[in-house]
Design a protein around this motif. Structure first.
Motif, PDB file in Angstrom:
ATOM      1  N   GLY A 154      22.814  42.131  54.392  1.00 51.41           N
ATOM      2  CA  GLY A 154      23.384  41.324  54.195  1.00 51.41           C
ATOM      3  C   GLY A 154      24.977  41.977  54.675  1.00 51.41           C
ATOM      4  O   GLY A 154      25.782  40.933  54.613  1.00 51.41           O
ATOM      5  N   HIS A 155      25.240  43.601  54.207  1.00 51.43           N
ATOM      6  CA  HIS A 155      26.642  43.999  54.220  1.00 51.43           C
ATOM      7  C   HIS A 155      27.283  43.968  55.282  1.00 51.43           C
ATOM      8  O   HIS A 155      26.665  44.169  56.708  1.00 51.43           O
ATOM      9  N   GLN A 156      28.094  44.167  55.347  1.00 49.34           N
ATOM     10  CA  GLN A 156      29.756  44.602  56.672  1.00 49.34           C
ATOM     11  C   GLN A 156      29.286  45.253  57.079  1.00 49.34           C
ATOM     12  O   GLN A 156      28.895  46.718  56.254  1.00 49.34           O
ATOM     13  N   ASP A 157      29.558  45.922  58.475  1.00 52.76           N
ATOM     14  CA  ASP A 157      29.738  46.775  58.752  1.00 52.76           C
ATOM     15  C   ASP A 157      30.678  48.022  58.757  1.00 52.76           C
ATOM     16  O   ASP A 157      30.127  49.317  58.328  1.00 52.76           O
ATOM     17  N   ALA A 158      32.322  47.291  57.995  1.00 47.85           N
ATOM     18  CA  ALA A 158      32.686  48.280  57.030  1.00 47.85           C
ATOM     19  C   ALA A 158      32.479  49.037  55.781  1.00 47.85           C
ATOM     20  O   ALA A 158      31.870  50.159  55.376  1.00 47.85           O
ATOM     21  N   VAL A 159      31.438  47.864  55.652  1.00 50.04           N
ATOM     22  CA  VAL A 159      30.330  48.484  53.939  1.00 50.04           C
ATOM     23  C   VAL A 159      29.197  49.356  53.853  1.00 50.04           C
ATOM     24  O   VAL A 159      29.152  50.635  53.791  1.00 50.04           O
ATOM     25  N   ILE A 160      28.549  49.278  55.134  1.00 44.41           N
ATOM     26  CA  ILE A 160      27.743  50.040  55.463  1.00 44.41           C
ATOM     27  C   ILE A 160      28.773  51.272  56.155  1.00 44.41           C
ATOM     28  O   ILE A 160      27.516  52.632  55.506  1.00 44.41           O
ATOM     29  N   ALA A 161      29.449  51.757  57.259  1.00 42.88           N
ATOM     30  CA  ALA A 161      30.102  52.769  57.031  1.00 42.88           C
ATOM     31  C   ALA A 161      30.460  53.892  56.207  1.00 42.88           C
ATOM     32  O   ALA A 161      29.607  54.849  56.287  1.00 42.88           O
ATOM     33  N   GLU A 162      30.705  52.718  54.510  1.00 44.11           N
ATOM     34  CA  GLU A 162      31.360  53.969  53.977  1.00 44.11           C
ATOM     35  C   GLU A 162      30.096  54.106  52.888  1.00 44.11           C
ATOM     36  O   GLU A 162      29.983  55.250  52.572  1.00 44.11           O
ATOM     37  N   ARG A 163      28.877  53.910  52.785  1.00 43.50           N
ATOM     38  CA  ARG A 163      27.851  53.902  51.783  1.00 43.50           C
ATOM     39  C   ARG A 163      26.739  55.460  52.897  1.00 43.50           C
ATOM     40  O   ARG A 163      26.645  55.386  51.573  1.00 43.50           O
ATOM     41  N   LEU A 164      27.109  54.923  54.380  1.00 41.07           N
ATOM     42  CA  LEU A 164      26.478  56.185  54.806  1.00 41.07           C
ATOM     43  C   LEU A 164      27.882  57.392  54.977  1.00 41.07           C
ATOM     44  O   LEU A 164      26.847  58.463  55.672  1.00 41.07           O
ATOM     45  N   GLY A 165      28.680  57.271  54.790  1.00 40.48           N
ATOM     46  CA  GLY A 165      29.637  58.172  55.091  1.00 40.48           C
ATOM     47  C   GLY A 165      30.025  58.875  56.487  1.00 40.48           C
ATOM     48  O   GLY A 165      30.218  59.538  57.211  1.00 40.48           O
ATOM     49  N   ILE A 166      30.293  57.409  57.291  1.00 36.57           N
ATOM     50  CA  ILE A 166      30.714  57.721  59.246  1.00 36.57           C
ATOM     51  C   ILE A 166      31.405  56.232  58.931  1.00 36.57           C
ATOM     52  O   ILE A 166      31.671  55.657  57.749  1.00 36.57           O
TER      53      ILE A 166
END
Length: 325
Positions: free
Chosen positions: A244-256
């Motif tokens: 359920g994570h938003q795009d910005a959170v996913i990007a930050e967690r994966l470093g992209i």
């Protein structure tokens, strides 16, 4: 002057500018200016005197506490937790810890691809450590594998540095000789905490070691997802989407970047045949991307259609290999 002449102006008596003549009370005589000024300013003088006494007490107290502060500064090396405010203080503390390090440095470096200038800033410390025989282990996001700067840095450092990667890592962490640790104290990393409490440092070492065992050596390829047309990164994004994570959170967690994240989501939707985000979530669950994947050595591998197939069998026509991206 006669008293009756002063009656229309009572303030002359109230302010003691005139006072009765001792020899004849019906007459008034003027008061000397010096006496009037002294009487009028007596209250102000008393207030000033009281303020001066308070200032003196405050100065004395400050000097006493300043003496205590000097003693605390002299023993700051023994403090369990120290707040480092500002890049210059952080850098000075890191340089001091580097100079004292004799055995091992453990670091977690989040944030994706490492830029050349970021690596060069700490290169002098790394070379100094290598010269003293200190071993270094670094953890990065998987995406850091695509940075040529990191590859050049590791080639320069040789066997003094061992690097591994994970889909996600914790925030920045630097451990020297398992005795002192540095972690960020705010989001923009303008403040840091220097930790020397044995319990805290040991806890952070344990966290690092567990992440290290889960990580993949930088020289080893990332594991195959076992799904035709889906890369390892897209598998990681799918798992976070399922949470359920938003795009910005996913990007930050994966470093992209968010833009890169959305491009992967679009390819993932195309590969799974999803026309909307809701449908994408359903398809992610159907093919099992919302849970840990089995290893590629197991007998059964799931195709994007959700139908089991035998490993080594031809994939879906028109779809590229998972390792092609």
């Amino acid at each position: 002057m006669p008293r009756r002449d002063a009656e229309p102006v009572p303030c002359l008596l109230e302010l003691a500018l005139l006072h009765p003549d001792p020899d004849d009370m019906d007459w008034l005589v003027p008061t000397s200016p010096q006496e009037v000024m002294t009487r009028l300013l007596r209250g102000v003088y008393d207030e000033i005197s009281a303020s001066q006494r308070r200032v003196g007490s405050a100065v004395a107290a400050f000097e006493w506490y300043a003496g205590l502060g000097g003693q605390a500064s002299a023993s700051s090396e023994g403090m369990a937790i120290r707040v480092l405010d500002g890049p210059s203080r952080i850098q000075a503390a890191l340089d001091e810890a580097t100079a004292a390090c004799t055995t091992e440095v453990l670091t977690v470096q989040p944030g994706g691809i490492r830029r050349e200038h970021e690596l060069s800033e700490g290169l002098h410390r790394a070379l100094a450590l290598r010269g003293r025989g200190v071993r270094m282990r670094d953890l990065y996001n998987h995406v850091a594998r695509h940075g040529q700067g990191l590859l050049n840095y590791l080639e320069l450092m040789g066997d003094a540095v061992e690097a591994r990667t994970l889909d996600e890592v914790i925030d920045r962490l630097i451990l020297f000789d398992r005795t002192v640790a540095f972690i960020p104290a705010n989001a923009d990393r303008t403040m840091a905490l220097e930790l020397r409490h044995p319990g805290l440092v040991e806890y952070l070492v344990t966290v690092f070691e567990r992440l290290w065992r889960l990580a993949i050596p930088l020289t080893a390829p990332l594991p195959d997802t076992g799904l035709e047309g889906i890369s390892h990164r897209e598998q990681s994004i799918a798992a976070l989407l399922a949470e359920g994570h938003q795009d910005a959170v996913i990007a930050e967690r994966l470093g992209i970047s968010v833009r890169t994240c959305r491009a992967h989501i679009a390819r993932l939707s195309e590969t799974l045949g999803a026309a909307s985000r809701t449908q994408l979530g359903v398809r992610i669950a159907q093919v099992g991307l919302d849970r840990p994947r089995a290893s590629s050595s197991e007998a059964e591998v799931i195709s994007v259609s959700g139908v089991p197939r035998v490993p080594g069998a031809p994939g879906v026509p028109g779809q590229e290999s998972p390792t092609g991206r």
